[in-house]
Design a protein around this motif. Structure first.
Motif, PDB file in Angstrom:
ATOM      1  N   THR A 101      49.344  50.877  38.913  1.00 23.60           N
ATOM      2  CA  THR A 101      49.477  49.583  39.579  1.00 23.60           C
ATOM      3  C   THR A 101      50.886  49.389  40.124  1.00 23.60           C
ATOM      4  O   THR A 101      51.078  49.021  41.286  1.00 23.60           O
ATOM      5  CB  THR A 101      49.152  48.449  38.582  1.00 23.60           C
ATOM      6  OG1 THR A 101      47.875  48.690  38.039  1.00 23.60           O
ATOM      7  CG2 THR A 101      49.190  47.104  39.260  1.00 23.60           C
ATOM      8  N   GLY A 130      48.906  42.322  41.704  1.00 23.26           N
ATOM      9  CA  GLY A 130      47.714  41.672  41.171  1.00 23.26           C
ATOM     10  C   GLY A 130      46.543  41.737  42.131  1.00 23.26           C
ATOM     11  O   GLY A 130      45.661  40.906  42.057  1.00 23.26           O
ATOM     12  N   TYR A 145      43.117  42.574  43.994  1.00 23.27           N
ATOM     13  CA  TYR A 145      41.832  42.822  43.369  1.00 23.27           C
ATOM     14  C   TYR A 145      40.769  43.379  44.318  1.00 23.27           C
ATOM     15  O   TYR A 145      40.260  44.486  44.121  1.00 23.27           O
ATOM     16  CB  TYR A 145      41.337  41.536  42.711  1.00 23.27           C
ATOM     17  CG  TYR A 145      39.909  41.622  42.274  1.00 23.27           C
ATOM     18  CD1 TYR A 145      39.535  42.531  41.284  1.00 23.27           C
ATOM     19  CD2 TYR A 145      38.933  40.837  42.861  1.00 23.27           C
ATOM     20  CE1 TYR A 145      38.222  42.638  40.893  1.00 23.27           C
ATOM     21  CE2 TYR A 145      37.620  40.938  42.469  1.00 23.27           C
ATOM     22  CZ  TYR A 145      37.263  41.844  41.484  1.00 23.27           C
ATOM     23  OH  TYR A 145      35.975  41.957  41.092  1.00 23.27           O
ATOM     24  N   SER A 158      44.172  44.702  37.884  1.00 25.23           N
ATOM     25  CA  SER A 158      43.381  43.484  38.083  1.00 25.23           C
ATOM     26  C   SER A 158      41.885  43.798  38.074  1.00 25.23           C
ATOM     27  O   SER A 158      41.071  42.975  37.662  1.00 25.23           O
ATOM     28  CB  SER A 158      43.774  42.817  39.388  1.00 25.23           C
ATOM     29  OG  SER A 158      43.767  43.763  40.417  1.00 25.23           O
ATOM     30  N   GLY A 182      46.185  39.654  31.678  1.00 22.77           N
ATOM     31  CA  GLY A 182      46.674  38.695  32.671  1.00 22.77           C
ATOM     32  C   GLY A 182      48.045  38.177  32.315  1.00 22.77           C
ATOM     33  O   GLY A 182      48.933  38.091  33.174  1.00 22.77           O
TER      34      GLY A 182
END
Lengths: 415, 362
Positions: free
Chosen positions: A198, A352, A354, A369, A389
């Motif tokens: 990520t 973050g 998605y 995410s 989260g």
């Protein structure tokens, strides 16, 4: 204390009359702010608070087996516990059976130690047939695992109301039976890779966006109005298109029989029967995310570049700096606030992200995410999703903090 | 060593931005070494374009520009070695005053101790020693202006261009900066090309002024010649105040001519542009050259009615209806023996034909 109090002309202390005069305005301001404040409170602050709470909340078992845990307080956790614990278990489980609410506890306990599932199920099935007294023996008769101390230790370990086990799981760590923090089993270590991927994707997407956006922003800022407006529309056009549509069109473009692959084959870079995979891996994520996040880099850069007078570059040249020197010594340093704002924006959005990785990322291109969504929707481990989260949120705040230390947050210019 | 008379030379320079209109038309201009030349003109007259072509930020569409006898069209701006002061100073906002001044020296790879000396010298020239560590934003407009001047001079260029450098300053500061720049020029003898639309600025500072209009130099001469002897109506109108009469030459005799005005009166004038009989002309006369009740004899003498009296402190302006011109301006100096001037009064006005120049018709 000889300071003289200043009075207004009607004899009231000046400070008081000022407050009085300002009060009405303050109330008005408060009234105007109230809707937004309430909105933020309900939509933003409460959910985040709830998320933080859920990620550490571990009261479920304690609540469902209250008598057991009261009895367990007297147990040292070494040998098998005494009768009261089993008696507590009997009463608690009987109640659960009566209310038919034992589903959650099975999942939670099985997560703590595998084997609990069949243990509890079998016990609940046979619990009605137990006779009063000597529950310990009867329990062990139902299932021999009641006679193994590790199961009871695992049960006792769930006693604390708060637990950070979910956070440990988020970084591939876990508790062993004696509450030591150890590495997750080799084949279950996925989160470290996921975090690294990520961050890696977010980092490179930011770099790509910067490389692509800088010249565009410069062009936008220097072109005459009629051309720059047109170009601005081209930059903003993706903004006006649905995210899903954009991602899907990337799927059309990037698929193995898609136009980009056709072009590569036509150019002879790859054989027709050996077309490169551009989608359902990290390449697809990179390409689509860079395109989608590009405006977030262009706009802050543009707004900063717009304020840089063209005479500065001219001054640099007239003073003897070559175009390159003038650029790096004068123009570039002045765009740093824009670079900072754009990079921060793109990085935080990317970290973050998605939908895009979910659609074009495949297995090797999915991000943290996507995993959060999985735990929200499929595995229903909301506590773990909340923990992930929260970790993401803390990560973003940390980046913000580092940025503030390095560049200074007031150096940011968003437009 | 004699000074180069053609240190800067524009030779038939044309410039067009859009291929439809010429902003600069066939410009010829020579500037002597060490001279302070001002390009003066209304906005859009092509003066800034000329400066930008000289600096290298615009290329001439046609013609050549020479600097010290070398064609400079192919030299990029950073190799021309021309200092420049920009309209809004163009100080680098992220650098201190010292770094701003050291920039031209650093790119020239001048050793640090020598550079320090030069920066110090340049700052003392504009009396700003001790401001080295300040950022441009912490300086007042006038100080920023001085830093910009110092920066344009710090690398000892032979030529300095200034593009309306005082435009953003208030009146008092502007005046004191005018003298300051003028003195710096006198002290170091650098050639300066200065662009402005403010005629007082041009008259105060320059050795010579080039008046621009419509992409052409209308007149290139010293400030006094420009004011006293304008060669055409535009210059006469643009520089200072001016009274005009429209008319037609009715008789020419030597250095005098008779002009028959539109109102029918014939006045004596000095034939400058209009020299032949029957030619249309605009006669131009400076307000201060016309006197009320002249004691000595003057060859033009007419009566006029005072329409308006405007008090200006050191002088009083009169608007007079004279020979069909209702906007004839007279300046009466403020003195102890003040004349009796009132609206509606009739007065005697006289002037010499030599001050009354018959120029091209408007």
């Amino acid at each position: 204390m000889s300071q003289e109090q200043i009075l207004s002309s009607d004899g009231i202390p000046l400070q008081e009359s000022l407050k009085k005069a300002e009060r009405k305005n303050k109330l008005k301001a408060l009234f105007l702010v109230a809707p937004l404040f309430l909105f933020i409170l309900i939509i933003y602050i409460f959910p985040i608070g709830d998320m933080l709470f859920r990620s550490v909340d571990d009261r479920m078992i304690t609540k469902m087996l209250p008598k057991t845990f009261i009895a367990m307080e007297k147990w040292d956790g070494k040998d098998l516990p005494e009768e009261p614990v089993y008696e507590g278990l009997y009463e608690d489980l009987s109640l659960l059976k009566k209310n038919k609410t034992f589903g959650k506890i099975i999942a939670r306990l099985n997560y703590e130690k595998s084997g609990f599932s069949s243990l509890i199920k079998k016990t609940i099935r046979k619990i009605d047939k137990l006779e009063e007294g000597n529950y310990k023996e009867q329990f062990i008769k139902i299932h021999k695992r009641w006679g193994q101390s590790e199961y009871l230790v695992a049960l006792k370990n769930t006693a604390p109301n708060w637990s950070y086990a979910k956070y440990l799981k988020g970084v591939d760590l876990k508790f062993d039976e004696s509450r030591n923090i150890i590495q997750q089993d080799e084949d279950r270590r996925i989160y470290k890779t996921l975090w690294l991927r990520t961050i890696n994707v977010a980092f490179w997407v930011t770099i790509f966006c910067f490389i692509l956006a800088y010249p565009i922003a410069h062009l936008l800022a220097t072109l005459p109005m009629k051309y720059s407006n047109l170009l601005m529309i081209c930059v903003l056009l993706p903004f006006w298109t649905s995210l899903l549509v954009r991602t899907s069109s990337w799927m059309v473009l990037l698929q193995q029989q898609g136009p980009i692959n056709d072009l590569i084959v036509w150019l002879g870079w790859a054989a027709d029967d050996n077309r490169p995979e551009l989608m359902y891996n990290v390449i697809g994520t990179f390409v689509a995310m860079t395109q989608i996040l590009l405006p977030f880099m262009v706009l802050p850069l543009y707004s900063v570049m717009k304020t840089i007078s063209p005479s500065l570059m001219r001054a640099g040249k007239s003073l003897g700096g070559t175009p390159l020197v003038s650029f790096f010594k004068i123009y570039f340093p002045l765009t740093i606030p824009g670079i900072g704002a754009g990079s921060l924006l793109v990085f935080i959005l990317a970290i973050g992200y998605y939908i895009t990785p979910a659609l074009v990322g495949g297995a090797s291109g999915s991000l943290i995410s996507n995993n959060i969504a999985y735990h929200m929707k499929s595995s229903l481990d909301w506590a773990f999703a909340s923990a992930l989260g929260t970790m993401l949120l803390v990560g973003v705040l940390a980046i913000y903090w580092v940025y503030n230390k390095l560049v200074g947050i007031d150096n940011i210019k968003l437009g | 060593m004699s000074k180069n008379k053609e240190f800067v030379k524009f030779e038939n320079v044309d410039k067009s931005y859009d291929g439809k209109q010429l902003v600069v038309k066939g410009l010829n201009l020579d500037i002597e070494e060490g001279e302070f030349v001002t390009m003066l003109g209304p906005s859009g007259s092509g003066k800034t374009t000329c400066l930008m072509m000289l600096a290298g930020f615009e290329t001439p569409t046609n013609g050549q520009i020479y600097l010290d006898n070398k064609v400079i069209s192919d030299i990029p701006p950073h190799k021309r070695g021309i200092g420049m002061v920009f309209q809004n100073y163009a100080l680098f906002p992220h650098m201190t005053v010292y770094e701003n001044l050291a920039f031209p020296l650093r790119v020239r790879k001048i050793p640090k101790d020598e550079a320090d000396k030069k920066v110090d010298k340049a700052l003392s020239m504009v009396s700003l020693q001790g401001f080295e560590a300040r950022m441009p934003m912490q300086l007042s407009g006038g100080q920023q202006q001085r830093v910009a001047v110092a920066r344009s001079l710090v690398f000892d260029p032979q030529l300095v261009l200034m593009d309306e450098p005082l435009g953003a300053l208030d009146k008092n500061l502007r005046e004191s900066m005018q003298y300051e720049i003028k003195h710096i020029h006198e002290n170091i003898g650098v050639t300066v090309v200065y662009v402005t639309h403010d005629q007082t600025e041009a008259l105060t500072m320059s050795n010579r002024i080039a008046v621009f209009n419509d992409g052409k130099v209308q007149q290139l001469s010293s400030p006094d010649a420009l004011y006293e002897k304008p060669v055409n109506s535009f210059v006469a109108e643009f520089i200072g105040e001016n009274n005009t009469f429209g008319g037609e030459i009715s008789e020419v005799s030597g250095d005098k001519c008779k002009v028959k005005l539109n109102s029918g009166t014939e006045i004596l004038a000095n034939p400058i542009v209009a020299k032949t009989k029957g030619e249309k002309t605009t006669v131009s006369l400076r307000p201060e050259r016309a006197l009320i009740d002249p004691e000595t004899k003057m060859d033009n003498n007419y009566k006029g009615n005072i329409e308006e009296v405007i008090y200006h402190g050191d002088h009083t302006r009169l608007r007079v209806d004279l020979l069909g011109n209702k906007n004839f301006i007279l300046k009466v100096p403020n003195s102890s023996n003040r004349m009796d001037i009132k609206e509606g009064k009739e007065i005697n006005i006289g002037w010499n034909s030599i001050d009354c120049r018959a120029l091209d018709p408007k």
